[in-house]
Design a protein around this motif. Structure first.
Motif, PDB file in Angstrom:
ATOM      1  N   MET A  18       0.830  -1.208   0.000  1.00 41.89           N
ATOM      2  CA  MET A  18       0.000   0.000   0.000  1.00 41.89           C
ATOM      3  C   MET A  18       0.861   1.254   0.000  1.00 41.89           C
ATOM      4  O   MET A  18       0.592   2.187   0.728  1.00 41.89           O
ATOM      5  CB  MET A  18      -0.866   0.024   1.268  1.00 41.89           C
ATOM      6  CG  MET A  18      -1.726  -1.142   1.452  1.00 41.89           C
ATOM      7  SD  MET A  18      -3.066  -1.024   0.313  1.00 41.89           S
ATOM      8  CE  MET A  18      -3.631  -2.683   0.365  1.00 41.89           C
ATOM      9  N   LEU A  60     -11.868   0.129 -10.297  1.00 44.30           N
ATOM     10  CA  LEU A  60     -11.373  -0.507  -9.082  1.00 44.30           C
ATOM     11  C   LEU A  60     -10.484  -1.712  -9.403  1.00 44.30           C
ATOM     12  O   LEU A  60      -9.468  -1.943  -8.757  1.00 44.30           O
ATOM     13  CB  LEU A  60     -12.552  -0.938  -8.203  1.00 44.30           C
ATOM     14  CG  LEU A  60     -13.288   0.231  -7.548  1.00 44.30           C
ATOM     15  CD1 LEU A  60     -14.557  -0.239  -6.877  1.00 44.30           C
ATOM     16  CD2 LEU A  60     -12.401   0.932  -6.533  1.00 44.30           C
ATOM     17  N   ARG A  64      -6.680  -2.183  -8.348  1.00 44.95           N
ATOM     18  CA  ARG A  64      -6.289  -3.379  -7.609  1.00 44.95           C
ATOM     19  C   ARG A  64      -5.146  -4.120  -8.305  1.00 44.95           C
ATOM     20  O   ARG A  64      -4.249  -4.652  -7.678  1.00 44.95           O
ATOM     21  CB  ARG A  64      -7.524  -4.286  -7.514  1.00 44.95           C
ATOM     22  CG  ARG A  64      -7.373  -5.485  -6.660  1.00 44.95           C
ATOM     23  CD  ARG A  64      -7.741  -5.167  -5.227  1.00 44.95           C
ATOM     24  NE  ARG A  64      -7.171  -6.152  -4.336  1.00 44.95           N
ATOM     25  CZ  ARG A  64      -7.746  -7.303  -4.075  1.00 44.95           C
ATOM     26  NH1 ARG A  64      -8.902  -7.573  -4.601  1.00 44.95           N
ATOM     27  NH2 ARG A  64      -7.175  -8.148  -3.271  1.00 44.95           N
TER      28      ARG A  64
ATOM     29  N   THR B 357     -17.082  -4.771  -2.967  1.00 43.97           N
ATOM     30  CA  THR B 357     -15.996  -4.004  -3.564  1.00 43.97           C
ATOM     31  C   THR B 357     -14.731  -4.847  -3.732  1.00 43.97           C
ATOM     32  O   THR B 357     -14.386  -5.658  -2.850  1.00 43.97           O
ATOM     33  CB  THR B 357     -15.670  -2.753  -2.707  1.00 43.97           C
ATOM     34  OG1 THR B 357     -14.530  -2.113  -3.267  1.00 43.97           O
ATOM     35  CG2 THR B 357     -15.375  -3.112  -1.266  1.00 43.97           C
ATOM     36  N   PRO B 358     -14.018  -4.632  -4.802  1.00 44.73           N
ATOM     37  CA  PRO B 358     -12.742  -5.336  -4.970  1.00 44.73           C
ATOM     38  C   PRO B 358     -11.709  -4.897  -3.927  1.00 44.73           C
ATOM     39  O   PRO B 358     -10.668  -5.521  -3.807  1.00 44.73           O
ATOM     40  CB  PRO B 358     -12.281  -4.917  -6.370  1.00 44.73           C
ATOM     41  CG  PRO B 358     -13.472  -4.364  -7.055  1.00 44.73           C
ATOM     42  CD  PRO B 358     -14.376  -3.845  -5.995  1.00 44.73           C
ATOM     43  N   LEU B 359     -12.022  -3.831  -3.214  1.00 40.37           N
ATOM     44  CA  LEU B 359     -11.093  -3.369  -2.180  1.00 40.37           C
ATOM     45  C   LEU B 359     -11.266  -4.135  -0.870  1.00 40.37           C
ATOM     46  O   LEU B 359     -10.556  -3.878   0.093  1.00 40.37           O
ATOM     47  CB  LEU B 359     -11.347  -1.884  -1.888  1.00 40.37           C
ATOM     48  CG  LEU B 359     -11.048  -0.887  -2.991  1.00 40.37           C
ATOM     49  CD1 LEU B 359     -11.626   0.472  -2.656  1.00 40.37           C
ATOM     50  CD2 LEU B 359      -9.547  -0.782  -3.184  1.00 40.37           C
ATOM     51  N   GLU B 361     -10.626  -7.053   0.401  1.00 45.11           N
ATOM     52  CA  GLU B 361      -9.518  -7.748   1.061  1.00 45.11           C
ATOM     53  C   GLU B 361      -8.510  -6.753   1.632  1.00 45.11           C
ATOM     54  O   GLU B 361      -8.087  -6.865   2.792  1.00 45.11           O
ATOM     55  CB  GLU B 361      -8.821  -8.685   0.067  1.00 45.11           C
ATOM     56  CG  GLU B 361      -7.762  -9.535   0.759  1.00 45.11           C
ATOM     57  CD  GLU B 361      -6.841 -10.238  -0.225  1.00 45.11           C
ATOM     58  OE1 GLU B 361      -7.220 -10.402  -1.396  1.00 45.11           O
ATOM     59  OE2 GLU B 361      -5.728 -10.608   0.194  1.00 45.11           O
ATOM     60  N   ASP B 362      -8.147  -5.780   0.832  1.00 41.04           N
ATOM     61  CA  ASP B 362      -7.188  -4.774   1.297  1.00 41.04           C
ATOM     62  C   ASP B 362      -7.747  -3.999   2.485  1.00 41.04           C
ATOM     63  O   ASP B 362      -7.035  -3.697   3.439  1.00 41.04           O
ATOM     64  CB  ASP B 362      -6.847  -3.802   0.162  1.00 41.04           C
ATOM     65  CG  ASP B 362      -6.026  -4.468  -0.921  1.00 41.04           C
ATOM     66  OD1 ASP B 362      -5.251  -5.390  -0.587  1.00 41.04           O
ATOM     67  OD2 ASP B 362      -6.168  -4.097  -2.090  1.00 41.04           O
TER      68      ASP B 362
END
Lengths: 194, 407
Positions: A18, A60, A64, B357-359, B361-362
């Protein structure tokens, strides 16, 4: 009890995944090409609302998968369109309400075209379009408003203007052609060519 | 253009208009596969042109007036009558005493107002915007100003009208004010502790969000006074004011470079960022705020980035950018502002905003990290187990598994 060091501080696995510059870098590449990406997706999905939904998903997914993007292999726009094509095709396969779609070969042909044309949009054309739209007759302007601002389908527009969907489509086609011709004339005038 | 190029363009238009038959689609498919690059270019040009046209019309930058000739709002007879009376009486001495109009939600005399007559600020909602429960309603004040109430939920009262002053109170909802230019009188809108004062302009005051007042200026200049201080907003600006604190002024223009300025005189955080183009829409403002946050962070102003991101999440939770904004906010809180508790809660909100959302996991991994930094061991364990059940083969599964094992 504190968490293991792998989760904390600079250099941790999560931190590396990140890094704070990552999304800024992504946005710097993504924002300039999003107009073209939207247009490309429209050519596959057609319906504006559906296209907008899938576009958000694509944005997204791109973010990702940004770590997988290799700038030495292809421009960002081309990579993004590849990802977008996959997401859009999957969406069409999932969505049984979606109308019959183009074949993967045809989509690939469009994709290659967009790769060739990357960055071809320009401010002069947008400016010319605005000027040409101002010159449209009032009825044509009204049709444009109903179709693009209010996103009405042809049947609804026909009901509003007391016409038939077929006639509305023909009228809209004439408007589009008139606008394209007007833009072309303005470009020629700017270039000083007859 | 060759015949096949023209045909491909026409077929693509039918697809975009939703009128293509299966025969049309097959023909387009065949042309694209066999017609060579020229056909592809024709299709790409068509779609690009369509996008440009949509954008120009939707953002109001096309220069095309709204719905010419097709829609005309005939003023209702009683309004015309009232206007005539007021005009004859010399700018509403009568109204200052008698006209206390409260437009409540269930008014039996709901004017029929076409959607196209709504002011720009009410048009083109994002696909996620909540549709109004009733059509917009319009109030003509005798000084020539026009107020359009967004829907039946909006409560507005004309508190006083005189030759030198008009005062309108907005208790709830959203109203658009098109104020006639009369330098000799002050026109003020009270929205709780926030007051907007104008000379001649068009603007929207929005009290839909509890505790916050949004002011959007379409034309002219307004002065907004709140307990946090005084602020001038010009055409194209939007200001957000909390009951007591100026939150931010938003620029939705994608072309104007953002600038980040110091806090407002009151000390409240403030990010006035320039101008927008066209009508304000949640998608525009959310997009602009996201860019603002990136810019603010880039110049080392994480607090301002956090304000912009928090505004997106709070004001437009249905916007498709909201989950990403929440995720980014979590990062700012955790990485830049060292506020792990808030960061953990914010990361947790990403999944609430969009469970798919694909987010996901993060966000969950970062939430665990934030709880860990906040010293909440029990929550770390609980969320780690949740993570492993949802993402057993995820990108961060190994690290998370290590936590569970260690503990």
């Amino acid at each position: 009890m504190s968490a293991p060091a792998i989760l904390q501080g600079k250099g941790s696995v999560l931190d590396r995944a990140m890094t704070s510059d990552r999304h800024e870098h992504f946005l710097a590449l993504f924002l300039p090409c999003q107009g073209d990406l939207r247009a490309f997706m429209r050519s596959i999905l057609w319906d504006r609302a559906r296209c907008e939904d899938v576009f958000q998903e694509v944005a997204l997914v791109l973010w990702r998968q940004f770590d997988r993007y290799d700038a030495t292999r292809s421009p960002f726009g081309a990579w993004a369109r590849g990802v977008a094509a996959n997401v859009a095709i999957k969406h069409l396969q999932r969505d049984r309400r979606a109308p019959m779609a183009l074949s993967p070969e045809a989509i690939e042909a469009i994709q290659e075209t967009f790769d060739d044309l990357e960055g071809a949009g320009d401010t002069a054309t947008e400016e010319a379009l605005r000027e040409c739209m101002r010159r449209l007759p009032a009825r044509s302007q009204a049709l444009v408003q109903l179709r693009y601002r209010h996103a009405l389908n042809l049947s609804d527009i026909a009901a509003r203007v007391k016409s038939t969907p077929d006639a509305v489509q023909k009228a809209l086609t004439r408007v589009r052609l008139a606008l394209q011709a007007c833009i072309e004339r303005r470009h020629r005038a700017l270039r000083g060519t007859p | 253009m060759s015949r096949s190029e023209l045909e491909a363009a026409a077929l693509m238009h039918r697809c975009l208009d939703g009128t293509a038959s299966s025969h049309d689609i097959e023909a387009l498919d065949r042309l694209l596969r066999t017609g060579g690059p020229a056909v592809g270019h024709s299709v790409a040009r068509t779609v690009r042109f369509e996008g440009m046209l949509e954008e120009a019309v939707r953002t109001g930058t096309s220069g095309v007036p709204e719905m010419p000739e097709l829609v005309s709002l005939a003023p209702r007879p009683w309004l015309r009558f009232a206007g005539g009376i007021c005009g004859a009486a010399g700018l509403c001495a009568v109204l200052s005493v008698a006209c206390f109009w409260v437009f409540a939600a269930r008014s039996p005399h709901r004017p029929t107002l076409h959607v196209a007559d709504a002011p720009p600020s009410f048009r083109a909602p994002s696909p996620h915007a909540v549709p109004p429960r009733a059509p917009p309603r319009r109030l003509e004040i005798a000084d020539g100003s026009v107020v359009t109430l967004r829907d039946g939920q909006t409560v507005l009262a004309v508190e006083s009208v005189s030759a030198t002053q008009v005062v309108v109170g907005l208790s709830r909802g959203q109203a658009y004010f098109d104020v006639a230019r009369r330098p000799e009188r002050r026109f003020r809108v009270r929205a709780g502790t926030v007051e907007v004062e104008v000379l001649g302009t068009a603007f929207t005051v929005d009290r839909s969000t509890p505790g916050a007042v949004a002011v959007t200026v379409d034309r002219g200049v307004v002065r907004v006074t709140s307990p946090a201080g005084e602020r001038l907003l010009r055409a194209g600006d939007e200001g957000l004011f909390q009951e007591g604190v100026a939150l931010a002024a938003i620029d939705a223009s994608p072309r104007t470079p953002r600038r980040v300025v110091p806090a407002s005189p009151s000390g409240a955080p403030s990010v006035p960022l320039g101008r927008r183009t066209g009508a304000p829409r949640s998608e525009d403002t959310a997009k602009a705020l996201l860019k603002t946050a990136v810019d603010a962070r880039a110049v080392g102003s994480p607090a301002e980035a956090a304000i912009a991101l928090r505004t997106i999440v709070d004001r437009w939770p249905g916007d498709p950018r909201a989950p990403y904004a929440a995720f980014m906010l979590g990062r700012v809180l955790l990485d830049d502002l060292n506020r792990p508790l808030e960061a953990a809660q914010t990361f947790a909100s990403v999944l609430r905003l969009d469970p798919t959302t694909p987010l996901a996991e993060d966000a969950l991994a970062r939430e665990i990290e934030a709880w860990s930094r906040a010293g909440r061991a029990a929550l770390v364990r609980e969320r780690a187990r949740s993570f492993l059940s949802q993402f057993p083969n995820g990108l961060h599964a190994e690290e998370i598994r290590a936590i569970v094992d260690v503990r």
